[in-house]
Design a protein around this motif. Structure first.
Motif, mmCIF file in Angstrom:
data_model
loop_
_atom_site.group_PDB
_atom_site.id
_atom_site.type_symbol
_atom_site.label_atom_id
_atom_site.label_comp_id
_atom_site.label_asym_id
_atom_site.label_seq_id
_atom_site.Cartn_x
_atom_site.Cartn_y
_atom_site.Cartn_z
ATOM 1 N N THR A 7 -5.926 -0.231 -12.920
ATOM 2 C CA THR A 7 -6.980 0.503 -13.575
ATOM 3 C C THR A 7 -6.477 1.808 -13.798
ATOM 4 N N PHE A 42 -8.492 -9.207 -14.158
ATOM 5 C CA PHE A 42 -9.586 -8.985 -14.972
ATOM 6 C C PHE A 42 -9.556 -9.891 -15.967
ATOM 7 N N GLU A 47 -14.287 -6.147 -19.065
ATOM 8 C CA GLU A 47 -14.374 -6.100 -17.536
ATOM 9 C C GLU A 47 -13.512 -5.234 -16.975
ATOM 10 N N SER A 51 -15.202 -2.035 -14.776
ATOM 11 C CA SER A 51 -14.917 -1.651 -13.273
ATOM 12 C C SER A 51 -14.522 -0.326 -13.323
ATOM 13 N N ILE A 117 -18.880 -8.446 -11.774
ATOM 14 C CA ILE A 117 -18.909 -7.028 -12.084
ATOM 15 C C ILE A 117 -20.438 -6.663 -12.491
#
Length: 204
Positions: A7, A42, A47, A51, A117
């Protein structure tokens, strides 16, 4: 730790290339991982970016918890003002991330999210709107605000914020310049002022 690594790389790529131009391969290279490893965490780019929206939404949820109820004896206008400040702080925290998240959460992109999610995002929105709606319900009940649907008023004020954020983001592209974040704050002040004036119209 691996999810945080991915991320963090995704956030850097949003800033550099934007959502549409960034690929999962770009993110994998930035994170120094194989694309296959990314897909273990992911299922797709939508997605992964969705997140990222959980963090600012959770931050807003915590901030709104302090003003959603009237335990501190704040006036309704003070509670709305606190909500406005919380919204601006979310934008100021990471403006590029918030604007890309808003673009991401279109109907087509939301359909590509996993149930897990999507459920997390839904739960956060339910809590946020529940607290905001409570402010309007109490204000209407005590004849401080004009009569109307508290849920509609919550949707209007939320859409007002999102629209202003998207417009600020669009102006950077249309006019090829970056305005100071204070411009959004000034615009929010005007917009919320007009909104509050309309809510209190029955008090004149």
């Amino acid at each position: 730790m691996r999810r945080k690594q991915i991320t963090a790389a995704a956030k850097r790529m949003i800033f550099i290339k934007g959502f549409n131009k960034t690929t999962m391969k770009d993110i994998a290279e930035e994170a120094e991982l194989s694309p296959g490893t990314i897909y273990l965490y992911f299922k797709n780019k939508e997605e992964l970016y969705a997140s990222l929206s959980l963090k600012p939404l959770r931050y807003l949820d915590v901030r709104l918890s302090d003003v959603g109820s009237n335990d501190k004896g704040l006036a309704y206008e003070q509670r709305l003002a606190a909500f406005k400040e919380a919204l601006y702080d979310v934008y100021r925290f990471e403006p590029f991330l918030l604007s890309n998240i808003l673009h991401l959460q279109s109907n087509d992109n939301l359909k590509n999210l996993s149930p897990v999610i999507l459920c997390q995002i839904k739960d956060l929105y339910d809590r946020l709107f529940g607290k905001l709606t409570e402010i309007f319900e109490e204000g209407i009940k005590n004849s401080y605000f004009i009569s109307g649907s508290p849920k509609d008023l919550s949707n209007i004020i939320w859409a007002l914020f999102l629209g202003l954020v998207l417009w600020e983001d669009s102006k950077r592209i249309i006019y090829n310049h970056n305005e100071n974040n204070d411009q959004l704050k000034l615009t929010l002040e005007t917009a919320f002022g007009l909104f509050s004036q309309g809510l209190n119209d029955n008090m004149r």
